[in-house]
Design a protein around this motif. Structure first.
Motif, PDB file in Angstrom:
ATOM      1  N   GLU A 604       1.054  -1.277   0.139  1.00 20.22           N
ATOM      2  CA  GLU A 604      -0.204  -0.072   0.094  1.00 20.22           C
ATOM      3  C   GLU A 604       0.652   1.146   0.264  1.00 20.22           C
ATOM      4  O   GLU A 604       0.185   2.069  -0.531  1.00 20.22           O
ATOM      5  N   GLU A 605       1.807   1.215   0.758  1.00 24.94           N
ATOM      6  CA  GLU A 605       2.714   2.257   1.043  1.00 24.94           C
ATOM      7  C   GLU A 605       3.252   3.005  -0.824  1.00 24.94           C
ATOM      8  O   GLU A 605       3.188   3.590  -1.013  1.00 24.94           O
ATOM      9  N   ARG A 606       4.719   1.306  -0.578  1.00 31.50           N
ATOM     10  CA  ARG A 606       4.243   1.903  -2.179  1.00 31.50           C
ATOM     11  C   ARG A 606       3.760   2.566  -3.227  1.00 31.50           C
ATOM     12  O   ARG A 606       4.367   3.170  -4.484  1.00 31.50           O
ATOM     13  N   ARG A 607       2.266   2.110  -3.552  1.00 29.84           N
ATOM     14  CA  ARG A 607       0.962   2.668  -4.327  1.00 29.84           C
ATOM     15  C   ARG A 607       1.019   3.643  -4.321  1.00 29.84           C
ATOM     16  O   ARG A 607       1.136   4.476  -5.469  1.00 29.84           O
ATOM     17  N   LYS A 608       1.213   4.174  -3.044  1.00 26.40           N
ATOM     18  CA  LYS A 608       0.623   5.857  -2.971  1.00 26.40           C
ATOM     19  C   LYS A 608       1.935   6.644  -3.333  1.00 26.40           C
ATOM     20  O   LYS A 608       1.504   7.688  -3.628  1.00 26.40           O
ATOM     21  N   ILE A 609       3.425   5.979  -3.102  1.00 25.62           N
ATOM     22  CA  ILE A 609       4.038   6.541  -3.225  1.00 25.62           C
ATOM     23  C   ILE A 609       4.350   7.372  -4.253  1.00 25.62           C
ATOM     24  O   ILE A 609       4.719   8.825  -5.478  1.00 25.62           O
ATOM     25  N   LEU A 610       4.375   6.397  -5.624  1.00 23.34           N
ATOM     26  CA  LEU A 610       4.322   6.242  -7.152  1.00 23.34           C
ATOM     27  C   LEU A 610       3.179   7.166  -7.668  1.00 23.34           C
ATOM     28  O   LEU A 610       3.314   7.768  -8.810  1.00 23.34           O
ATOM     29  N   THR A 611       1.949   7.059  -6.411  1.00 24.90           N
ATOM     30  CA  THR A 611       1.199   7.753  -6.975  1.00 24.90           C
ATOM     31  C   THR A 611       0.882   9.324  -7.147  1.00 24.90           C
ATOM     32  O   THR A 611       1.088  10.338  -7.960  1.00 24.90           O
ATOM     33  N   VAL A 612       0.974   9.363  -5.883  1.00 19.71           N
ATOM     34  CA  VAL A 612       2.167  11.039  -5.596  1.00 19.71           C
ATOM     35  C   VAL A 612       2.702  11.229  -6.616  1.00 19.71           C
ATOM     36  O   VAL A 612       2.514  12.352  -6.832  1.00 19.71           O
ATOM     37  N   PHE A 613       4.393  10.764  -6.627  1.00 17.90           N
ATOM     38  CA  PHE A 613       5.005  10.694  -7.862  1.00 17.90           C
ATOM     39  C   PHE A 613       4.817  11.483  -9.175  1.00 17.90           C
ATOM     40  O   PHE A 613       4.810  11.935  -9.781  1.00 17.90           O
ATOM     41  N   ALA A 614       3.623  10.350  -9.540  1.00 16.39           N
ATOM     42  CA  ALA A 614       3.591  10.163 -10.540  1.00 16.39           C
ATOM     43  C   ALA A 614       2.196  11.017 -11.082  1.00 16.39           C
ATOM     44  O   ALA A 614       2.585  12.557 -11.845  1.00 16.39           O
ATOM     45  N   TYR A 615       2.024  11.904 -10.286  1.00 18.74           N
ATOM     46  CA  TYR A 615       0.741  13.029 -10.275  1.00 18.74           C
ATOM     47  C   TYR A 615       1.083  13.896 -10.357  1.00 18.74           C
ATOM     48  O   TYR A 615       1.110  15.636 -10.365  1.00 18.74           O
ATOM     49  N   GLY A 616       1.692  14.307  -8.716  1.00 22.59           N
ATOM     50  CA  GLY A 616       2.933  15.765  -8.583  1.00 22.59           C
ATOM     51  C   GLY A 616       3.573  16.225  -9.399  1.00 22.59           C
ATOM     52  O   GLY A 616       4.102  17.995  -9.299  1.00 22.59           O
ATOM     53  N   THR A 617       4.428  14.622 -10.026  1.00 20.86           N
ATOM     54  CA  THR A 617       5.229  15.422 -11.257  1.00 20.86           C
ATOM     55  C   THR A 617       4.651  15.505 -12.401  1.00 20.86           C
ATOM     56  O   THR A 617       5.222  16.481 -13.429  1.00 20.86           O
ATOM     57  N   GLY A 618       3.336  14.998 -12.562  1.00 17.99           N
ATOM     58  CA  GLY A 618       3.085  15.335 -13.846  1.00 17.99           C
ATOM     59  C   GLY A 618       3.127  14.538 -15.119  1.00 17.99           C
ATOM     60  O   GLY A 618       3.027  14.741 -16.267  1.00 17.99           O
ATOM     61  N   LEU A 619       4.092  13.142 -14.403  1.00 15.74           N
ATOM     62  CA  LEU A 619       4.414  12.217 -15.155  1.00 15.74           C
ATOM     63  C   LEU A 619       2.828  11.645 -16.398  1.00 15.74           C
ATOM     64  O   LEU A 619       3.331  11.226 -17.297  1.00 15.74           O
ATOM     65  N   GLY A 620       2.475  11.508 -14.486  1.00 14.80           N
ATOM     66  CA  GLY A 620       1.352   9.965 -15.337  1.00 14.80           C
ATOM     67  C   GLY A 620       1.224   8.811 -15.076  1.00 14.80           C
ATOM     68  O   GLY A 620       2.215   8.355 -15.565  1.00 14.80           O
ATOM     69  N   PRO A 621       0.433   8.415 -14.619  1.00 16.23           N
ATOM     70  CA  PRO A 621       0.533   6.680 -14.413  1.00 16.23           C
ATOM     71  C   PRO A 621       1.444   5.824 -15.473  1.00 16.23           C
ATOM     72  O   PRO A 621       1.774   5.086 -15.800  1.00 16.23           O
ATOM     73  N   THR A 622       0.895   5.902 -16.836  1.00 13.12           N
ATOM     74  CA  THR A 622       1.684   5.729 -17.859  1.00 13.12           C
ATOM     75  C   THR A 622       3.150   5.722 -18.131  1.00 13.12           C
ATOM     76  O   THR A 622       3.855   4.816 -18.147  1.00 13.12           O
ATOM     77  N   GLN A 623       3.366   6.438 -17.810  1.00 11.74           N
ATOM     78  CA  GLN A 623       5.313   6.852 -17.882  1.00 11.74           C
ATOM     79  C   GLN A 623       5.362   6.211 -16.981  1.00 11.74           C
ATOM     80  O   GLN A 623       6.920   5.643 -16.731  1.00 11.74           O
ATOM     81  N   ILE A 624       5.129   6.675 -15.066  1.00 10.25           N
ATOM     82  CA  ILE A 624       5.494   5.802 -14.288  1.00 10.25           C
ATOM     83  C   ILE A 624       5.843   4.008 -14.662  1.00 10.25           C
ATOM     84  O   ILE A 624       6.783   3.204 -14.497  1.00 10.25           O
ATOM     85  N   SER A 625       4.650   3.717 -15.260  1.00  8.45           N
ATOM     86  CA  SER A 625       4.442   2.125 -15.887  1.00  8.45           C
ATOM     87  C   SER A 625       5.342   1.022 -16.191  1.00  8.45           C
ATOM     88  O   SER A 625       6.230   0.825 -16.253  1.00  8.45           O
ATOM     89  N   LYS A 626       6.379   2.534 -17.145  1.00  9.89           N
ATOM     90  CA  LYS A 626       7.079   2.707 -18.144  1.00  9.89           C
ATOM     91  C   LYS A 626       8.333   2.110 -18.033  1.00  9.89           C
ATOM     92  O   LYS A 626       9.501   1.842 -18.332  1.00  9.89           O
ATOM     93  N   ASN A 627       8.654   2.891 -16.632  1.00 15.31           N
ATOM     94  CA  ASN A 627      10.056   3.565 -16.034  1.00 15.31           C
ATOM     95  C   ASN A 627      10.181   2.140 -14.345  1.00 15.31           C
ATOM     96  O   ASN A 627      11.443   2.916 -14.318  1.00 15.31           O
ATOM     97  N   ILE A 628       8.961   2.071 -14.040  1.00 18.09           N
ATOM     98  CA  ILE A 628       8.993   1.922 -12.727  1.00 18.09           C
ATOM     99  C   ILE A 628       8.990   0.064 -12.667  1.00 18.09           C
ATOM    100  O   ILE A 628       7.908  -0.399 -13.521  1.00 18.09           O
ATOM    101  N   ALA A 629       9.267  -1.223 -13.015  1.00 16.24           N
ATOM    102  CA  ALA A 629       9.113  -2.382 -13.048  1.00 16.24           C
ATOM    103  C   ALA A 629       7.971  -2.283 -11.617  1.00 16.24           C
ATOM    104  O   ALA A 629       7.925  -2.195 -10.571  1.00 16.24           O
ATOM    105  N   ASP A 630       7.178  -3.718 -12.410  1.00 18.97           N
ATOM    106  CA  ASP A 630       6.555  -4.708 -11.178  1.00 18.97           C
ATOM    107  C   ASP A 630       5.459  -3.466 -11.192  1.00 18.97           C
ATOM    108  O   ASP A 630       5.095  -3.281  -9.391  1.00 18.97           O
ATOM    109  N   VAL A 631       4.857  -2.241 -11.677  1.00 19.38           N
ATOM    110  CA  VAL A 631       3.794  -1.899 -10.799  1.00 19.38           C
ATOM    111  C   VAL A 631       3.299  -1.043 -12.374  1.00 19.38           C
ATOM    112  O   VAL A 631       3.311  -0.784 -13.556  1.00 19.38           O
ATOM    113  N   SER A 632       1.676  -1.001 -12.930  1.00 23.01           N
ATOM    114  CA  SER A 632       1.194  -0.831 -13.968  1.00 23.01           C
ATOM    115  C   SER A 632       0.488   0.459 -14.100  1.00 23.01           C
ATOM    116  O   SER A 632       0.117   0.616 -13.016  1.00 23.01           O
TER     117      SER A 632
END
Length: 730
Positions: A604-632
Motif C-alpha cells: 500500500e505505501e509503495r503504491r501511494k508513493i508512486l501515485t503521488v510521484f506520478a501526479y505530482g510531477t505530471g508524468l502520469g501513470p503511463t510513464q511511471i509504469s514504463k520506467n518502474i518495474a512491477d507496477v502498472s
C-alpha cells in the motif's frame, strides 16, 4: 517543553493533600501522583512505564520526592495501585467505564454517525461526551471498534430506508443504469452519468441542457434523499463517482441504490450550477459591454457637449446684454434652433440620464436573449424572503416571452398579472426605460417588454448572489435557510456551546464581553504602534512605509554553496524524499478507500508513493509504469481514483506543513501571529468559470491571494493549499 510540564504536571497543594490522605508510605506517593496527573491529561490510567522520564521527573521534583524508576515499576504491580485507582476516581469525581458508559458511548456514536463519516470524527465526539459525563475513557481499540460498528449500522439503516421506499419499480429503474444494453458504444448509462458535463459556455449550452433533461428524468426518485443528512449524500456520491458499473453491481443492493441516487443528485446539482453560472456571467458581460458603450457614447459626443456648454455661455451673455427683450428672444431662438442635432442629443441625454449605462444593455442582451430565457425556463426559482414580487416578475417575462409587441399591459390576459407594487424592486435608472414614466410616484399601466426582460435578468444576478433568490436542486445557489440550525436546537444547545467556547450566551453579557475585547485590542494597538518604524500618522491619516530589504549577511554565499554541494553529493531523488517523509510523518494515512473502510491494497505505501510521484510531477501513470518495474498504470490510477480526494489531499498537505513547522528553520522567518498577503492575476480565457473581471487589473483572469504565514492561496472562489510558496492544484 518546560512550560507544558509546569502547566499540566505540576502537583498543586490540594493534590498533595489528597496524596497524603490516600498513601501511607513515601514509596507510593510518587506513583499515586503520576496516576493522578496522567489521568487528568489523558482521561484514562496508564502505568509508570508508559510515562516519559521527563514527566515523571518533573512530578517528583514538584512533590519533593526522589525519582526512582525501580520503585515505580514495583508500584505498578502492587496492591496499593489498585486501591489508589478508586481514590483518584473519587478525588476527580469520575466513574469507571462500565455498562452505563458503554450505553452512553454507543448512543453518542449512533448520533454522531448521522452527521459524520470519518471514524476519527465519530470517536472524538464520543470522547468529548464521555469526558463531559465524567466517565473514564476505555481503550482506543474499544472506541475504534464501537465507532465502526455504529457507523456501519447507521449507514445500513439509511440504505434500507431508501431501499424500502423505492419499491420494486424504482429498484428495477435504477438497476437498468448498470446494464450496457444495445448502446453501440458498449457503455452503460452509469458511465454517462459519471462523465463531466460539457464546457459551461454558450457554445456548449445545448449539450448542457440535454444533460439537464437526462439527469432530471433519472432524478425522479431523488426526493427520497430529503431526510438523509447532507454529509452522507456527499460521501455516497464521492464513492459512487469512483466506481464503475461492474463495481456497483457487486455492491450490496441497498447501498447500490443509495449511492446511485446520491451521484445522480450531485451531478444534476452541478449542471444546474453551471447553468446559473453561465447566466450570471453572460449578464455581467452584457452589462460590461453596456458600460463600455456608454463611455464610447460620451467620448463620441464630447464635441456636442462642449458646443452645448459654449452656446449656454452665449445665452448668458445675450441675456445680460442691453438689447431689448424681443431682440434677446430672437437671439435665444436662433442660438437654440441653429443646431437641431444638439436639441435631439440634449433631449435624449435628459430623458435617460447622461451616465445611465442601462440604456445600452438591450443591444447586448438581445443576442443572448434566447439562451438566457431558455435557462430561466429550466431553473426552478424560489424567493427566500416574504417578498415574492421579483419571483412574479420572472414568471411574467417567461409567460410573455413569445410576444412581439414592445409594450405590455400589466393587467394582461395571461395567468400572471403584475401590479404597481410588484415593480418596486426596479432600480431608479431602469424606471424610465421600463415604464416610460419620468416620476417614480406615477402608477404605471404598461411596461417595455424588451427593457423589462433585460432589467429582470440583470437583477436576477444580484438576487442570486445575495441569496434572496434560490434555485431548487442547486448546490452553490441553494436555499441557505436549509443549512441553518433551527431555533429549537439553538435554544437547547447554546448554553453548552457558550461553555465550550468560553463566551457568554445572554445578549447583554455577550455585548459587554465583545466590547471589552475590542477595547483591549484598541488599547493594545495604541500602545504598540509607535514601535513599528514603518507605521506613521501623517496629517491624521495612517501611512505604512515600504519595508527596506535587508543586506545579505556575510558568509551567506559560502554557506549556500556548501549546502548545495552537500545535497548534490547525497544524490537524493524525489522518490527518496517521498519515501522518507511517508515513514517519518505518515502523510499516506490520509489516503484510503472513499467508503471509509480499511484499505486492503498490497504494498500500500509503495503504491501511494508512486501515485503521488506520478501526479505530482505530471508524468502520469503511463510513464511511471514504463520506467518502474512491477507496477502498472492501472495500479497507479486506481489509487488516485479510489483513494484520493481534494479533502484528503488538503489533509495530507496540512500534515506535511505542520511537521515542517516543527523544525527550527521556519522560526527564523518570524512567528505565525502575523501574515503578509499579496494578490496576483493569472490570465484565463473568459469562458472559464473561474475567470472574473477585476477593476484593479482591468481584465479577466483568476486572482490569487497568497498568505505567507499559513501558506494558503485563494483563487477567485476556490482555495488551494501552497507548499513552499507553490500552489498544489488538483
Amino acid at each position: 517543553m518546560q512550560s507544558e510540564l509546569e502547566r499540566f504536571y505540576t502537583v498543586t497543594d490540594v493534590e498533595l493533600a489528597c496524596c497524603d490522605t490516600a498513601t501511607r508510605s513515601s514509596s507510593t506517593r510518587l506513583g499515586f501522583a503520576l496516576l493522578l496527573k496522567t489521568y487528568q491529561r489523558l482521561g484514562y490510567f496508564v502505568t509508570s512505564e508508559q510515562v516519559p522520564n521527563a514527566i515523571a521527573e518533573h512530578v517528583a521534583t514538584s512533590m519533593g520526592e526522589p525519582y526512582d524508576r525501580e520503585n515505580l515499576r514495583l508500584y505498578d504491580v502492587s496492591q496499593a495501585r489498585r486501591k489508589h485507582l478508586s481514590a483518584v476516581r473519587e478525588f476527580l469525581a469520575v466513574k469507571p467505564f462500565g455498562d452505563d458508559g458503554k450505553a452512553l458511548m454507543r448512543q453518542t456514536f449512533a448520533e454522531a454517525a448521522l452527521t459524520k463519516e470519518d471514524v476519527i470524527d465519530i470517536i472524538n465526539i464520543g470522547i468529548e461526551t464521555l469526558v463531559r459525563h465524567r466517565y473514564e475513557l476505555p481503550a482506543f481499540d474499544t472506541l475504534l471498534r464501537e465507532a465502526r460498528v455504529e457507523r456501519i449500522a447507521t449507514n445500513q439503516a439509511l440504505h434500507m430506508q431508501i431501499h424500502d421506499a423505492l419499491g420494486d419499480a424504482g429498484r428495477i429503474f435504477l438497476d437498468k443504469l448498470f446494464v450496457v444494453g444495445d448502446d453501440p458504444r458498449r457503455v452503460s448509462p452509469w458511465n454517462d452519468i459519471k462523465q463531466d458535463a460539457a464546457k459551461p459556455t454558450i457554445d456548449g449550452m445545448r449539450d448542457l441542457v440535454e444533460r439537464y433533461h437526462r439527469l432530471t428524468e433519472l432524478a425522479c426518485h431523488a426526493d427520497l434523499l430529503k431526510t438523509i443528512p447532507v454529509i452522507k449524500i456527499k460521501q455516497w456520491a464521492l464513492e459512487g463517482n469512483s466506481l464503475d458499473a461492474a463495481s456497483m453491481v457487486d455492491m450490496a443492493a441497498a447501498k447500490r441504490y443509495a449511492v446511485a441516487l446520491a451521484l445522480i443528485r450531485q451531478r444534476l446539482a452541478i449542471v444546474i450550477d453551471d447553468l446559473c453560472n453561465i447566466f450570471c456571467r453572460q449578464m455581467k458581460r452584457a452589462l460590461h459591454s453596456a458600460e463600455e458603450a456608454l463611455e464610447k457614447y460620451l467620448a463620441d459626443n464630447q464635441e456636442k457637449t462642449d458646443e452645448i456648454l459654449r452656446r449656454f455661455a452665449m445665452l448668458e451673455t445675450l441675456l445680460n446684454s442691453t438689447q431689448s427683450a424681443d431682440e434677446q428672444l430672437e437671439g435665444v431662438r436662433q442660438t437654440v434652433t441653429a443646431r437641431p442635432d444638439l436639441c435631439e442629443f440634449s433631449r435624449l441625454h435628459a430623458e435617460h440620464g447622461g451616465k445611465n449605462e442601462f440604456r445600452f444593455v438591450w443591444q447586448f442582451f438581445k443576442p443572448r436573449r434566447a439562451e438566457m430565457l431558455r435557462i430561466l425556463s429550466k431553473l426552478k426559482l424560489e424567493s427566500t424572503s416574504q417578498d415574492a414580487s421579483f419571483e412574479r416578475s420572472l414568471a411574467f417575462i417567461l409567460e410573455n416571452s413569445h410576444r412581439q409587441s414592445q409594450w405590455l399591459a400589466l393587467k394582461s390576459k395571461g395567468t400572471i398579472i403584475l401590479t404597481a407594487d410588484d415593480l418596486d424592486w426596479i432600480p431608479e435608472k431602469w424606471w424610465k426605460l421600463v415604464t416610460g414614466e419620468v416620476k417614480r410616484d406615477t402608477v404605471p399601466i404598461r411596461i417595455n417588454r424588451r427593457q423589462f426582460e433585460a432589467c429582470v435578468c440583470l437583477q436576477m444576478v444580484r438576487e442570486l448572489k445575495s441569496g434572496d433568490l434560490c434555485v431548487i436542486g442547486s448546490d452553490a445557489y441553494s436555499d441557505y435557510r436549509n443549512e441553518l440550525v433551527s431555533m429549537e436546537d439553538c435554544e437547547r444547545t447554546r448554553a453548552d456551546y457558550g461553555e465550550k467556547v468560553g463566551l457568554p450566551v445572554e445578549s447583554a453579557a455577550f455585548i459587554k464581553h465583545i466590547r471589552t475585547l475590542l477595547a483591549e485590542a484598541a488599547q493594545q494597538a495604541d500602545k504598540t504602534y509607535q514601535d513599528n518604524p514603518y507605521f506613521k500618522i501623517v496629517d491624521g491619516r495612517p501611512k505604512l512605509g515600504r519595508q527596506e530589504k535587508k543586506e545579505t549577511p556575510p558568509g551567506f554565499k559560502l554557506l549556500d554553496d556548501a549546502l548545495r554541494r552537500k545535497l548534490d553529493g547525497m544524490g537524493l531523488s524525489l522518490l527518496d524524499v517521498l519515501a522518507d517523509t511517508m515513514q517519518w510523518i505518515g502523510w499516506g494515512k490520509h489516503f484510503g478507500p472513499l467508503s471509509g473502510h480499511q484499505g486492503k491494497l498490497q504494498e500500500e505505501e509503495r503504491r501511494k508513493i508512486l501515485t503521488v510521484f506520478a501526479y505530482g510531477t505530471g508524468l502520469g501513470p503511463t510513464q511511471i509504469s514504463k520506467n518502474i518495474a512491477d507496477v502498472s498504470a492501472r495500479q497507479v490510477s486506481f489509487v488516485n481514483q479510489r483513494q484520493v480526494t481534494t479533502e484528503k489531499l488538503e489533509a495530507a498537505i496540512c500534515t506535511t506543513i505542520n511537521a515542517y513547522n516543527q523544525f527550527q528553520l521556519p522560526r527564523y522567518w518570524g512567528d505565525t501571529k502575523r501574515a503578509a498577503a499579496d494578490g496576483t492575476q493569472w490570465n484565463l480565457y473568459e469562458n472559464n468559470l473561474l475567470s472574473e473581471r477585476h477593476i484593479r487589473y482591468g481584465g479577466y483572469g483568476g486572482f490569487l491571494t497568497t498568505i505567507s504565514a499559513t501558506r494558503i492561496l485563494h483563487c477567485s472562489r476556490i482555495s488551494f493549499p501552497v507548499v513552499s510558496g507553490k500552489p498544489y492544484i488538483s
